[in-house]
Design an enzyme around this catalytic site. Structure first.
Site, PDB file in Angstrom:
ATOM      1  N   LYS A  61       7.104 -31.026 -60.570  1.00  0.00           N
ATOM      2  CA  LYS A  61       7.754 -29.787 -61.032  1.00  0.00           C
ATOM      3  C   LYS A  61       8.362 -30.003 -62.404  1.00  0.00           C
ATOM      4  O   LYS A  61       8.748 -31.126 -62.770  1.00  0.00           O
ATOM      5  CB  LYS A  61       8.820 -29.300 -60.046  1.00  0.00           C
ATOM      6  CG  LYS A  61      10.058 -30.206 -59.855  1.00  0.00           C
ATOM      7  CD  LYS A  61      11.155 -30.033 -60.889  1.00  0.00           C
ATOM      8  CE  LYS A  61      12.303 -31.032 -60.686  1.00  0.00           C
ATOM      9  NZ  LYS A  61      13.100 -31.311 -61.867  1.00  0.00           N
TER      10      LYS A  61
ATOM     11  N   ASP B   7      15.164 -30.622 -54.224  1.00  0.00           N
ATOM     12  CA  ASP B   7      13.886 -30.167 -54.795  1.00  0.00           C
ATOM     13  C   ASP B   7      12.753 -30.147 -53.771  1.00  0.00           C
ATOM     14  O   ASP B   7      11.642 -29.720 -54.092  1.00  0.00           O
ATOM     15  CB  ASP B   7      13.440 -31.111 -55.932  1.00  0.00           C
ATOM     16  CG  ASP B   7      14.377 -31.099 -57.129  1.00  0.00           C
ATOM     17  OD1 ASP B   7      15.166 -30.144 -57.265  1.00  0.00           O
ATOM     18  OD2 ASP B   7      14.305 -32.053 -57.926  1.00  0.00           O
TER      19      ASP B   7
HETATM   20  P1  ATP Z   1      14.279 -35.368 -59.499  1.00  0.00           P
HETATM   21  O1  ATP Z   1      13.514 -34.718 -60.604  1.00  0.00           O
HETATM   22  O2  ATP Z   1      14.046 -34.737 -58.149  1.00  0.00           O
HETATM   23  O3  ATP Z   1      15.702 -35.626 -59.789  1.00  0.00           O
HETATM   24  P2  ATP Z   1      12.977 -37.765 -60.339  1.00  0.00           P
HETATM   25  O4  ATP Z   1      11.595 -37.254 -60.593  1.00  0.00           O
HETATM   26  O5  ATP Z   1      13.842 -37.961 -61.517  1.00  0.00           O
HETATM   27  O6  ATP Z   1      13.650 -36.816 -59.294  1.00  0.00           O
HETATM   28  P3  ATP Z   1      11.900 -39.627 -58.450  1.00  0.00           P
HETATM   29  O7  ATP Z   1      10.572 -40.029 -59.018  1.00  0.00           O
HETATM   30  O8  ATP Z   1      11.904 -38.681 -57.324  1.00  0.00           O
HETATM   31  O9  ATP Z   1      12.870 -39.115 -59.602  1.00  0.00           O
HETATM   32  O10 ATP Z   1      12.663 -41.002 -58.078  1.00  0.00           O
HETATM   33  C1  ATP Z   1      14.054 -41.122 -57.976  1.00  0.00           C
HETATM   34  C2  ATP Z   1      14.363 -42.428 -57.234  1.00  0.00           C
HETATM   35  O11 ATP Z   1      13.994 -42.240 -55.863  1.00  0.00           O
HETATM   36  C3  ATP Z   1      13.515 -43.615 -57.707  1.00  0.00           C
HETATM   37  O12 ATP Z   1      14.214 -44.370 -58.641  1.00  0.00           O
HETATM   38  C4  ATP Z   1      13.222 -44.389 -56.440  1.00  0.00           C
HETATM   39  O13 ATP Z   1      14.054 -45.517 -56.317  1.00  0.00           O
HETATM   40  C5  ATP Z   1      13.542 -43.458 -55.282  1.00  0.00           C
HETATM   41  N1  ATP Z   1      12.355 -43.124 -54.419  1.00  0.00           N
HETATM   42  C6  ATP Z   1      12.336 -43.096 -53.084  1.00  0.00           C
HETATM   43  N2  ATP Z   1      11.134 -42.723 -52.615  1.00  0.00           N
HETATM   44  C7  ATP Z   1      10.354 -42.492 -53.672  1.00  0.00           C
HETATM   45  C8  ATP Z   1       9.020 -42.075 -53.824  1.00  0.00           C
HETATM   46  N3  ATP Z   1       8.222 -41.805 -52.766  1.00  0.00           N
HETATM   47  N4  ATP Z   1       8.548 -41.912 -55.074  1.00  0.00           N
HETATM   48  C9  ATP Z   1       9.351 -42.152 -56.149  1.00  0.00           C
HETATM   49  N5  ATP Z   1      10.624 -42.580 -56.060  1.00  0.00           N
HETATM   50  C10 ATP Z   1      11.142 -42.752 -54.832  1.00  0.00           C
END
Ligand code: ATP
Length: 296
Positions: free
Chosen positions: A10, A136
């Protein structure tokens, strides 16, 4: 038997953030769009619980937990799953990039588990499970373009007649979403309780006019993300100088996204930015929410 579900990244076309609530969450008024970068999650019946994570060459999966703290595994616990499963995640969505990659994996796991066991639970049940996993996650189930309120978990589809072309530039190192919110609180100690509404943006989405959409994109977290990562400001300026209609930080960052006037426009911006940045990806939105791609 196994079921594979694909779920999209997203971006936030509008991200209005209010002062923290009593429960510590920030009230949001956001417009999400699902774009064409996907994670695939396979849930397979197995003798014992296990997890494997793989990624596209540009994704560093070392930051993705390989144990029960992985949000896809937590999704199976939330679904009150009793039998053991192997969960396989194949990532294209940048990790800790502000593109809800973990949320996509959680939504995909919830749906894959439901379909694998023929549960056919109503949408409301899956959406409630999703909301307990993260703000989200409900949007990752729904996809398309949708407004999110509450802490982002109350989603409602909005009219989006466009097909919008984006260039996505992930960063080598992620940014922690809680850190970006904490910095927002430091910068805005008197933020209003009510987050900014996306009125102009909703009209732009219905108009199909990229220039109009470009003018109404808005991210209250952008200033905080750029303060923590000043190089993001230079990246946004560069993309706009290369012909993007508008560049912005995606959610809490550090991924930056550039709205372009057409597919050709996106290819030109991509070629120009590729000279200086290792990973530059084209994407189109809106695309579908979590959906089954394979049943074995
Ligand atoms: P958001 O935009 O929802 O705030 P994000 O895209 O910045 O999230 P994610 O890629 O969802 O961040 O990862 C955030 C943290 O979640 C990572 O640093 C990781 O340690 C943890 N995590 C747990 N499960 C997963 C997964 N399946 N994929 C990615 N990260 C994960």
């Amino acid at each position: 038997m196994s079921t594979t579900v694909r779920a999209a990244a997203k971006i936030n076309l509008h991200l209005g953030v209010g002062a923290p609530r009593e429960d510590g969450f920030h009230p949001l008024d956001t417009v999400y769009q699902a774009i064409s970068l996907y994670d695939d999650v396979t849930v397979a019946e197995a003798e014992e619980d296990s997890l494997s994570v793989a990624g596209s060459p540009y994704i560093d999966v070392r930051d993705v937990p390989g144990d029960a703290s992985n949000i896809a595994v937590r999704a199976l616990a939330e679904a009150a799953c009793r039998s053991p499963h192997h969960v396989r995640i194949t990532k294209q969505i940048p990790v800790a990039g502000g593109m809800a990659g973990g949320s996509a994996d959680a939504a995909a796991a919830l749906l894959a588990h439901d379909r694998l066991h023929g549960l056919a639970q109503p949408d409301e049940v899956l959406l409630a499970q999703a909301a307990r996993l993260g703000s989200d996650v409900p949007f990752s189930l729904v996809g398309g373009t949708a407004r999110g309120r509450g802490r982002g978990e109350v989603v409602e589809p909005v009219t989006d007649r466009g097909s919008w072309w984006w260039v996505v530039v992930p960063a080598g190192t992620g940014l922690s979403t809680p850190d970006v919110y904490r910095h927002f609180d430091r910068l805005h100690p008197d933020a209003p309780a009510q987050p900014a509404e996306p009125t102009g943006l909703l009209a732009a989405l219905a108009s199909r006019e990229p220039v109009r959409l470009a003018r109404t994109l808005h991210n209250d977290l952008q200033e905080s993300a750029i303060d923590l990562r000043p190089e993001l400001g230079a990246l946004i300026e560069r993309g706009e100088a290369e012909g993007a209609l508008r560049g912005m930080v995606s959610g809490s960052g550090p991924t930056c996204v550039f709205l372009c006037d057409s597919q050709e426009g996106a290819m030109a911006v991509m070629a120009a930015l590729s000279a200086s940045y290792d990973v530059v990806l084209p994407a189109v939105g809106p695309v579908a929410g979590a959906h089954v791609v394979e049943v074995l």
